[in-house]
Write a protein that holds these residues in place. Structure first.
Motif, PDB file in Angstrom:
ATOM      1  N   GLN A 139     -22.596  92.741  37.760  1.00 27.81           N
ATOM      2  CA  GLN A 139     -22.915  91.404  37.262  1.00 27.81           C
ATOM      3  C   GLN A 139     -24.095  91.447  36.289  1.00 27.81           C
ATOM      4  O   GLN A 139     -24.115  90.709  35.296  1.00 27.81           O
ATOM      5  CB  GLN A 139     -23.226  90.471  38.430  1.00 27.81           C
ATOM      6  N   SER A 140     -25.075  92.309  36.564  1.00 30.74           N
ATOM      7  CA  SER A 140     -26.240  92.400  35.685  1.00 30.74           C
ATOM      8  C   SER A 140     -25.843  92.922  34.309  1.00 30.74           C
ATOM      9  O   SER A 140     -26.458  92.565  33.302  1.00 30.74           O
ATOM     10  CB  SER A 140     -27.308  93.307  36.307  1.00 30.74           C
ATOM     11  N   GLN A 143     -23.678  90.042  32.482  1.00 30.21           N
ATOM     12  CA  GLN A 143     -24.525  88.934  32.038  1.00 30.21           C
ATOM     13  C   GLN A 143     -25.100  89.172  30.644  1.00 30.21           C
ATOM     14  O   GLN A 143     -25.401  88.222  29.922  1.00 30.21           O
ATOM     15  CB  GLN A 143     -25.671  88.728  33.046  1.00 30.21           C
ATOM     16  N   GLN A 211     -14.584  90.456  40.252  1.00 26.86           N
ATOM     17  CA  GLN A 211     -15.601  89.541  40.760  1.00 26.86           C
ATOM     18  C   GLN A 211     -16.794  89.439  39.805  1.00 26.86           C
ATOM     19  O   GLN A 211     -17.447  88.389  39.729  1.00 26.86           O
ATOM     20  CB  GLN A 211     -16.079  90.013  42.134  1.00 26.86           C
ATOM     21  N   ALA A 212     -17.072  90.520  39.086  1.00 20.87           N
ATOM     22  CA  ALA A 212     -18.217  90.532  38.171  1.00 20.87           C
ATOM     23  C   ALA A 212     -17.905  89.861  36.835  1.00 20.87           C
ATOM     24  O   ALA A 212     -18.804  89.653  36.015  1.00 20.87           O
ATOM     25  CB  ALA A 212     -18.682  91.965  37.923  1.00 20.87           C
ATOM     26  N   GLY A 213     -16.623  89.523  36.613  1.00 18.37           N
ATOM     27  CA  GLY A 213     -16.265  88.818  35.397  1.00 18.37           C
ATOM     28  C   GLY A 213     -15.576  89.666  34.349  1.00 18.37           C
ATOM     29  O   GLY A 213     -15.578  89.316  33.153  1.00 18.37           O
ATOM     30  N   LYS A 233     -15.051  91.923  29.098  1.00 18.94           N
ATOM     31  CA  LYS A 233     -15.840  90.825  29.665  1.00 18.94           C
ATOM     32  C   LYS A 233     -15.106  89.513  29.394  1.00 18.94           C
ATOM     33  O   LYS A 233     -14.783  89.200  28.260  1.00 18.94           O
ATOM     34  CB  LYS A 233     -17.231  90.806  29.010  1.00 18.94           C
TER      35      LYS A 233
END
Length: 234
Positions: A139-140, A143, A211-213, A233
């Motif tokens: 996720q980091s 983002q 889940q992280a996109g 992404k």
């Protein structure tokens, strides 16, 4: 970048100066995985792009990517002072200091602005436990990436304790016999694998990426217990 179970400054399985010698022997297809990663980036990126390299280590991919396209602007992120010192020397040696920058720390220490056209994580996430840490790690990265940008993940994968994983270890050991790794070094690597590496199944890798996109995932590389996935992404 979530903290790893192996600290490459305090309890590294091998010295930073030794990593470049041992990693290509210990990890099946080490050279090929980097070649294929570069090919994927070239296929997806414009000539001018911002690239984030997470877990830059001793800088092998930083140099390879920098030489692969002179217009890419690259940031290498890694928490290890020792590893980045090796990377810095390589970057200077190849005259890439204006193109390739280094940041000591973790991905979540970077600005939140999604400015990167692509990101890579090569042989990093398997050091992070799957207790929420792997998801937070992904996720980091997501983002800080632009929408529709390319992410490449390369990791040791498989489920510890299963017959399939034990069979894979047996095959890797045979490979090591061919590459001439000493018995002492084999024992060290396997101890690191047991205590400090947290591989997960491909099913779990795909679940975490979603889940992280990330979407549109394809596996572009397999080298025994090492897999490479390219995705987008969302």
């Amino acid at each position: 970048m979530t903290k790893q179970t192996v600290d490459f400054d305090k309890n590294a399985p091998m010295a930073g100066s030794e990593y470049d010698e041992i990693a290509p022997l210990a990890l099946p297809g080490y050279e090929a995985m980097h070649q294929m990663t570069l090919a994927c980036l070239r296929a997806k990126l414009f000539d001018e792009a911002n690239l984030l390299v997470v877990g830059a280590g001793t800088g092998m991919e930083l140099v390879r990517f920098g030489k692969g396209n002179s217009k890419w602007q690259i940031l290498g992120v890694d928490p290890s002072e020792n590893m980045l010192a090796v990377a810095k020397n390589k970057i200077e040696q190849y005259g890439l200091s204006e193109q390739v920058k280094l940041f000591q720390g973790y991905t979540n220490d970077l600005p939140d602005t999604p400015i990167y056209d692509a990101a890579t994580s090569i042989l990093v996430m398997h050091f992070i436990p799957d207790d929420g840490g792997k998801l937070a790690f992904l996720q980091s990265i997501a983002q800080r990436m632009k929408s529709s940008s390319t992410f490449i993940l390369v990791d040791v994968f498989g489920e510890k304790g299963t017959d399939d994983f034990q069979e894979m270890i047996s095959l890797v050991k045979k490979l090591w016999e061919e590459t001439g790794i000493t018995e002492a070094k084999k024992a060290e690597i396997l101890e690191t694998m047991e205590k400090g590496v947290n591989p997960i199944s491909e099913t779990r890798v795909l679940q975490l990426l979603k889940q992280a996109g990330f979407g549109k995932v394809i596996r572009f590389y397999t080298g025994l217990w090492v897999g490479g996935w390219m995705c987008v992404k969302n």
